[in-house]
Design a protein around this motif. Structure first.
Motif, PDB file in Angstrom:
ATOM      1  N   MET A 134       0.839  -1.181   0.000  1.00 56.48           N
ATOM      2  CA  MET A 134       0.000   0.000   0.000  1.00 56.48           C
ATOM      3  C   MET A 134       0.886   1.247   0.000  1.00 56.48           C
ATOM      4  O   MET A 134       1.946   1.271   0.596  1.00 56.48           O
ATOM      5  CB  MET A 134      -0.899  -0.010   1.247  1.00 56.48           C
ATOM      6  CG  MET A 134      -1.780   1.215   1.332  1.00 56.48           C
ATOM      7  SD  MET A 134      -2.850   1.272   2.791  1.00 56.48           S
ATOM      8  CE  MET A 134      -4.060   0.072   2.322  1.00 56.48           C
ATOM      9  N   ASP A 190     -12.298   3.339  -5.154  1.00 57.91           N
ATOM     10  CA  ASP A 190     -11.032   3.949  -4.723  1.00 57.91           C
ATOM     11  C   ASP A 190     -10.465   3.227  -3.502  1.00 57.91           C
ATOM     12  O   ASP A 190     -11.208   2.805  -2.616  1.00 57.91           O
ATOM     13  CB  ASP A 190     -11.230   5.419  -4.338  1.00 57.91           C
ATOM     14  CG  ASP A 190     -11.312   6.351  -5.527  1.00 57.91           C
ATOM     15  OD1 ASP A 190     -11.183   5.880  -6.677  1.00 57.91           O
ATOM     16  OD2 ASP A 190     -11.506   7.569  -5.318  1.00 57.91           O
ATOM     17  N   GLN A 191      -9.142   3.121  -3.458  1.00 59.73           N
ATOM     18  CA  GLN A 191      -8.459   2.651  -2.254  1.00 59.73           C
ATOM     19  C   GLN A 191      -8.183   3.899  -1.412  1.00 59.73           C
ATOM     20  O   GLN A 191      -7.760   4.923  -1.933  1.00 59.73           O
ATOM     21  CB  GLN A 191      -7.148   1.953  -2.612  1.00 59.73           C
ATOM     22  CG  GLN A 191      -6.403   1.422  -1.399  1.00 59.73           C
ATOM     23  CD  GLN A 191      -5.072   0.808  -1.804  1.00 59.73           C
ATOM     24  OE1 GLN A 191      -4.053   1.482  -1.771  1.00 59.73           O
ATOM     25  NE2 GLN A 191      -5.083  -0.447  -2.182  1.00 59.73           N
ATOM     26  N   TYR A 208      -7.040   9.309  -1.841  1.00 53.57           N
ATOM     27  CA  TYR A 208      -7.931   8.392  -2.543  1.00 53.57           C
ATOM     28  C   TYR A 208      -7.255   7.981  -3.843  1.00 53.57           C
ATOM     29  O   TYR A 208      -6.891   8.832  -4.652  1.00 53.57           O
ATOM     30  CB  TYR A 208      -9.277   9.067  -2.826  1.00 53.57           C
ATOM     31  CG  TYR A 208      -9.918   9.628  -1.574  1.00 53.57           C
ATOM     32  CD1 TYR A 208     -10.039   8.848  -0.428  1.00 53.57           C
ATOM     33  CD2 TYR A 208     -10.378  10.937  -1.533  1.00 53.57           C
ATOM     34  CE1 TYR A 208     -10.624   9.356   0.728  1.00 53.57           C
ATOM     35  CE2 TYR A 208     -10.962  11.445  -0.388  1.00 53.57           C
ATOM     36  CZ  TYR A 208     -11.083  10.654   0.739  1.00 53.57           C
ATOM     37  OH  TYR A 208     -11.659  11.159   1.880  1.00 53.57           O
ATOM     38  N   SER A 220      -8.455   2.700  -8.614  1.00 52.02           N
ATOM     39  CA  SER A 220      -8.029   1.300  -8.469  1.00 52.02           C
ATOM     40  C   SER A 220      -6.779   0.953  -9.272  1.00 52.02           C
ATOM     41  O   SER A 220      -5.876   0.289  -8.760  1.00 52.02           O
ATOM     42  CB  SER A 220      -9.176   0.350  -8.805  1.00 52.02           C
ATOM     43  OG  SER A 220      -9.609   0.553 -10.132  1.00 52.02           O
ATOM     44  N   ALA A 277      -3.838   2.595  -7.628  1.00 49.95           N
ATOM     45  CA  ALA A 277      -3.508   1.933  -6.363  1.00 49.95           C
ATOM     46  C   ALA A 277      -2.542   0.780  -6.613  1.00 49.95           C
ATOM     47  O   ALA A 277      -1.572   0.594  -5.863  1.00 49.95           O
ATOM     48  CB  ALA A 277      -4.772   1.438  -5.679  1.00 49.95           C
ATOM     49  N   GLU A 278      -2.775   0.007  -7.672  1.00 49.94           N
ATOM     50  CA  GLU A 278      -1.869  -1.099  -8.029  1.00 49.94           C
ATOM     51  C   GLU A 278      -0.490  -0.565  -8.398  1.00 49.94           C
ATOM     52  O   GLU A 278       0.534  -1.075  -7.957  1.00 49.94           O
ATOM     53  CB  GLU A 278      -2.431  -1.869  -9.223  1.00 49.94           C
ATOM     54  CG  GLU A 278      -3.322  -3.014  -8.850  1.00 49.94           C
ATOM     55  CD  GLU A 278      -3.734  -3.793 -10.092  1.00 49.94           C
ATOM     56  OE1 GLU A 278      -2.850  -4.217 -10.864  1.00 49.94           O
ATOM     57  OE2 GLU A 278      -4.948  -3.968 -10.274  1.00 49.94           O
ATOM     58  N   ASP A 287       1.430   0.697  -5.268  1.00 48.46           N
ATOM     59  CA  ASP A 287       1.336  -0.195  -4.111  1.00 48.46           C
ATOM     60  C   ASP A 287       2.581  -0.199  -3.230  1.00 48.46           C
ATOM     61  O   ASP A 287       2.492  -0.234  -2.014  1.00 48.46           O
ATOM     62  CB  ASP A 287       1.012  -1.617  -4.572  1.00 48.46           C
ATOM     63  CG  ASP A 287       0.716  -2.533  -3.407  1.00 48.46           C
ATOM     64  OD1 ASP A 287      -0.098  -2.148  -2.549  1.00 48.46           O
ATOM     65  OD2 ASP A 287       1.320  -3.619  -3.346  1.00 48.46           O
TER      66      ASP A 287
END
Length: 96
Positions: free
Chosen positions: A1, A51-52, A62, A65, A68-69, A72
């Motif tokens: 993350m 959103d992550q 935010y 997706s 986010a990958e 990470d």
């Protein structure tokens, strides 16, 4: 993350501290326009569906997706230059 440096936390909290904004206001990171490799950052009143959410010490980020990958295992930093302009940077690896 995605991790946030203390500088990023401070800048995000300052940018989103406007009392006229909803309390869940944060910074949203999404893909650039027309398939650009650049990422877009904007102030968002809340996360969008899918959103992550990364939250640290009251600073909210935010991540769309796909972004986010991509982010990470990265670290988000931010600084304000003498003219008051904010610059966000993304670094490899995680460091607090």
């Amino acid at each position: 993350m995605l991790t946030l440096t203390s500088g990023a936390v401070q800048v995000i909290r300052t940018v989103t501290a406007n009392p006229e904004m909803p309390p869940e206001t944060g910074i949203r990171i999404e893909p650039g326009i027309d398939g650009s490799d650049a990422l877009q950052l904007s102030v968002a009143p809340a996360p969008e569906a899918g959103d992550q959410v990364v939250e640290e010490e009251g600073a909210r980020v935010y991540l769309e997706s796909g972004v986010a990958e991509l982010l990470d295992d990265k670290t988000l930093d931010a600084a304000v230059d003498p003219q008051g302009d904010v610059a966000f940077t993304i670094a490899e690896g995680t460091s607090a």
